[in-house]
Structures are given as C-alpha cells and as structure tokens.
Design a protein around this motif. Structure first.
Motif, mmCIF file in Angstrom:
data_model
loop_
_atom_site.group_PDB
_atom_site.id
_atom_site.type_symbol
_atom_site.label_atom_id
_atom_site.label_comp_id
_atom_site.label_asym_id
_atom_site.label_seq_id
_atom_site.Cartn_x
_atom_site.Cartn_y
_atom_site.Cartn_z
ATOM 1 N N ALA A 11 0.838 -1.206 0.000
ATOM 2 C CA ALA A 11 0.000 0.000 0.000
ATOM 3 C C ALA A 11 0.871 1.253 0.000
ATOM 4 C CB ALA A 11 -0.916 -0.011 1.218
ATOM 5 N N LEU A 12 1.897 1.249 0.828
ATOM 6 C CA LEU A 12 2.799 2.401 0.894
ATOM 7 C C LEU A 12 3.522 2.606 -0.434
ATOM 8 C CD1 LEU A 12 4.326 1.909 4.460
ATOM 9 C CD2 LEU A 12 2.747 3.709 3.738
ATOM 10 N N SER A 13 3.889 1.492 -1.071
ATOM 11 C CA SER A 13 4.565 1.575 -2.361
ATOM 12 C C SER A 13 3.648 2.188 -3.426
ATOM 13 C CB SER A 13 5.013 0.179 -2.796
ATOM 14 O OG SER A 13 5.639 0.209 -4.057
ATOM 15 N N ALA A 14 2.377 1.793 -3.413
ATOM 16 C CA ALA A 14 1.413 2.321 -4.384
ATOM 17 C C ALA A 14 1.133 3.802 -4.148
ATOM 18 C CB ALA A 14 0.111 1.523 -4.310
ATOM 19 N N LEU A 15 1.272 4.240 -2.896
ATOM 20 C CA LEU A 15 0.995 5.631 -2.541
ATOM 21 C C LEU A 15 2.213 6.534 -2.689
ATOM 22 C CD1 LEU A 15 -1.160 4.978 0.644
ATOM 23 C CD2 LEU A 15 -1.958 6.174 -1.405
ATOM 24 N N GLU A 16 3.367 5.934 -2.926
ATOM 25 C CA GLU A 16 4.604 6.709 -3.028
ATOM 26 C C GLU A 16 4.484 7.782 -4.115
ATOM 27 O OE1 GLU A 16 9.434 5.924 -3.355
ATOM 28 O OE2 GLU A 16 8.014 4.286 -3.657
ATOM 29 N N ASN A 17 4.838 8.993 -3.757
ATOM 30 C CA ASN A 17 4.766 10.158 -4.642
ATOM 31 C C ASN A 17 3.336 10.517 -5.056
ATOM 32 O OD1 ASN A 17 7.637 10.341 -4.722
ATOM 33 N ND2 ASN A 17 7.703 8.784 -6.337
ATOM 34 N N LYS A 18 2.343 9.893 -4.420
ATOM 35 C CA LYS A 18 0.950 10.173 -4.768
ATOM 36 C C LYS A 18 0.118 10.568 -3.543
ATOM 37 C CE LYS A 18 1.042 6.798 -8.545
ATOM 38 N NZ LYS A 18 0.461 5.529 -9.069
ATOM 39 N N LEU A 184 -4.527 8.317 6.685
ATOM 40 C CA LEU A 184 -4.768 6.933 7.082
ATOM 41 C C LEU A 184 -5.804 6.248 6.188
ATOM 42 C CD1 LEU A 184 -4.352 4.563 8.980
ATOM 43 C CD2 LEU A 184 -6.052 5.580 10.530
ATOM 44 N N THR A 185 -6.851 6.970 5.799
ATOM 45 C CA THR A 185 -7.912 6.365 4.987
ATOM 46 C C THR A 185 -7.404 5.858 3.641
ATOM 47 O OG1 THR A 185 -9.558 7.776 6.085
ATOM 48 C CG2 THR A 185 -10.220 6.699 4.039
ATOM 49 N N PRO A 186 -6.611 6.642 2.899
ATOM 50 C CA PRO A 186 -6.039 6.093 1.664
ATOM 51 C C PRO A 186 -5.123 4.898 1.924
ATOM 52 C CG PRO A 186 -5.880 8.486 1.670
ATOM 53 C CD PRO A 186 -6.308 8.077 3.049
ATOM 54 N N TYR A 187 -4.368 4.972 2.989
ATOM 55 C CA TYR A 187 -3.454 3.879 3.366
ATOM 56 C C TYR A 187 -4.238 2.585 3.581
ATOM 57 C CZ TYR A 187 0.428 1.723 6.062
ATOM 58 O OH TYR A 187 1.425 0.900 6.544
ATOM 59 N N MET A 188 -5.314 2.653 4.354
ATOM 60 C CA MET A 188 -6.124 1.472 4.643
ATOM 61 C C MET A 188 -6.829 0.953 3.387
ATOM 62 S SD MET A 188 -7.838 2.323 8.372
ATOM 63 C CE MET A 188 -8.619 0.692 8.435
ATOM 64 N N ASN A 189 -7.358 1.879 2.601
ATOM 65 C CA ASN A 189 -8.057 1.469 1.379
ATOM 66 C C ASN A 189 -7.109 0.805 0.388
ATOM 67 O OD1 ASN A 189 -11.093 2.284 0.920
ATOM 68 N ND2 ASN A 189 -10.215 3.891 2.204
ATOM 69 N N MET A 190 -5.900 1.316 0.292
ATOM 70 C CA MET A 190 -4.940 0.736 -0.631
ATOM 71 C C MET A 190 -4.530 -0.660 -0.173
ATOM 72 S SD MET A 190 -3.734 1.937 -3.492
ATOM 73 C CE MET A 190 -3.353 3.690 -3.510
ATOM 74 N N ALA A 191 -4.404 -0.859 1.130
ATOM 75 C CA ALA A 191 -4.075 -2.190 1.651
ATOM 76 C C ALA A 191 -5.210 -3.170 1.374
ATOM 77 C CB ALA A 191 -3.807 -2.105 3.154
ATOM 78 N N ARG A 192 -6.454 -2.709 1.541
ATOM 79 C CA ARG A 192 -7.619 -3.560 1.269
ATOM 80 C C ARG A 192 -7.687 -3.946 -0.214
ATOM 81 N NH1 ARG A 192 -13.415 -3.433 3.797
ATOM 82 N NH2 ARG A 192 -12.950 -4.071 5.938
#
Length: 209
Positions: A11-18, A184-192
């Motif tokens: 999830a963190l990788s997908a959110l990197e720079n975004k 936190l919400t994007p982090y959790m959603n991306m993990a899901r």
C-alpha cells in the motif's frame, strides 16, 4: 495470500509520490459526505430533515463506491482523480451500483438487528462487493454480494486482522483532531485493494483447479 506487513508495504509503495493526490481526493469525499450529514440536523429536527438526510445518504452510495474503487485503478497502474469518485453516477452504472451497495447496507443492518457480532462478521463477508462490482459492472442486485461471500469464505479473519493492524495509526489520527485520517484512509483502502487483488487471483486458481 500475503502477510499483513506486506499488504501494508504494498500500500505504501502504491501511494509513493501520490500522497498529496489521495489526501485531496479523500478531503473532497469527506467534505461532500459531511455536508449531506449536516443537512440531517439533530434528533429534534423536523421529520422532513431526517427524510432528506435518508434520501441524500442513499444518493451518496455511488459516491462511496467510487471512492473505494478508485484505489483499485491506482494499484493496477492507473492514475486516480477526484472525477473517478463520480463514476457510479454514469447512467450505465447508476442503478446497479445504487441497488447493490444499498442492499449491502440493508443486509448488514438487518444482521446487526439480530446481534452485533453476526452483523460485524457479515460486513466482512460482504467486504469485497464494491471491487467485484467494479470488475463486473454487469452484475445486478445480489450477484456481487454473493460473489464476495464466496471469495471471503475462510478469509474474513485475515481481513479483520489487516484492518486491526491500523489501530495504532487511528489513535494517532484522533490526536490530530481527525486530520490524520486524511492520510490513514487512503493507506487502509490501498491495503484492502491489494488484499482483494490476491483474493481474486486465489479465487480464479481455485475455479480452474
């Protein structure tokens, strides 16, 4: 299925720079939902306001679906925009999204009327419904919900533990007067969403076996 740590790392990788993009999208979503809730007033407000609130809640369901599923596109290499939140209002999708997500909430509510714990368990059984409908927009009414139940059989505890692993961040977000939830919400959603991707792959392999 992957480990809890790896889901969070992915999830963190997908959110990197975004992060900035997803924080702004989440803020827009929260503001829209907040406005619809504010119109309901309090418990002593006229009945008409409560009726308006119910109608707005129902009409906002495609927005919630759009917010949840835009992370799916991001994980698959796409670029998420605020416009993606409104995909559920397209005339080709609106009725299907609205009825499916409404049924999702009705079923969970009815289960909770029986007992809280069965309702909680059922909410995890139905958890993949938004993503399944995104991938299969031709599905109607119960179809996506039933497919979610099939896919989540034996995996509900795994998803619960994944959600539970964010509790520390949730507590820290509360200390920021809720501002931290924008991250936190994007982090959790991306993990899901990553969880769903693995679950979908495993489900296909079982079907083909």
């Amino acid at each position: 299925m992957d480990s809890i740590t790896n889901y969070k790392n992915r999830a963190l990788s997908a959110l990197e720079n975004k992060w900035g993009n997803f924080v702004l999208i989440t803020l827009a979503y929260v503001l829209i939902i907040g406005i619809t809730q504010a119109l309901s007033g309090d418990k002593d407000s006229p009945a008409i306001l409560h009726l308006i609130s119910l109608v707005l809640f129902i009409l906002a369901l495609p927005l919630t679906w759009g917010y949840q599923t835009l992370f799916l596109g991001a994980v698959r290499g796409g670029e998420a925009t605020a416009k993606d939140m409104f995909e559920g209002y397209n005339k080709e999708l609106f009725s299907r999204v609205l009825t499916t997500i409404l049924l999702y909430y009705v079923y969970v509510f009815l289960w909770c009327l029986l007992l809280i714990i069965p309702g909680f368990i059922k909410s995890y059984s139905y958890a993949m419904t938004p993503y399944i409908l995104k991938d299969n927009p031709e599905m109607k009414n119960n179809a996506a919900i039933e497919e979610s139940m099939r896919m989540m059989d034996g995996h509900k505890l795994e998803l619960f533990i994944l959600d539970l692993s964010f509790i520390g961040w949730a507590l820290l977000s509360l200390l920021t007067c809720g501002v931290g939830f924008l991250w936190l919400t994007p982090y959790m959603n991306m993990a899901r969403v990553n969880f769903y991707e693995d679950l979908k792959k495993a489900s296909v392999e079982v079907k083909e076996a």
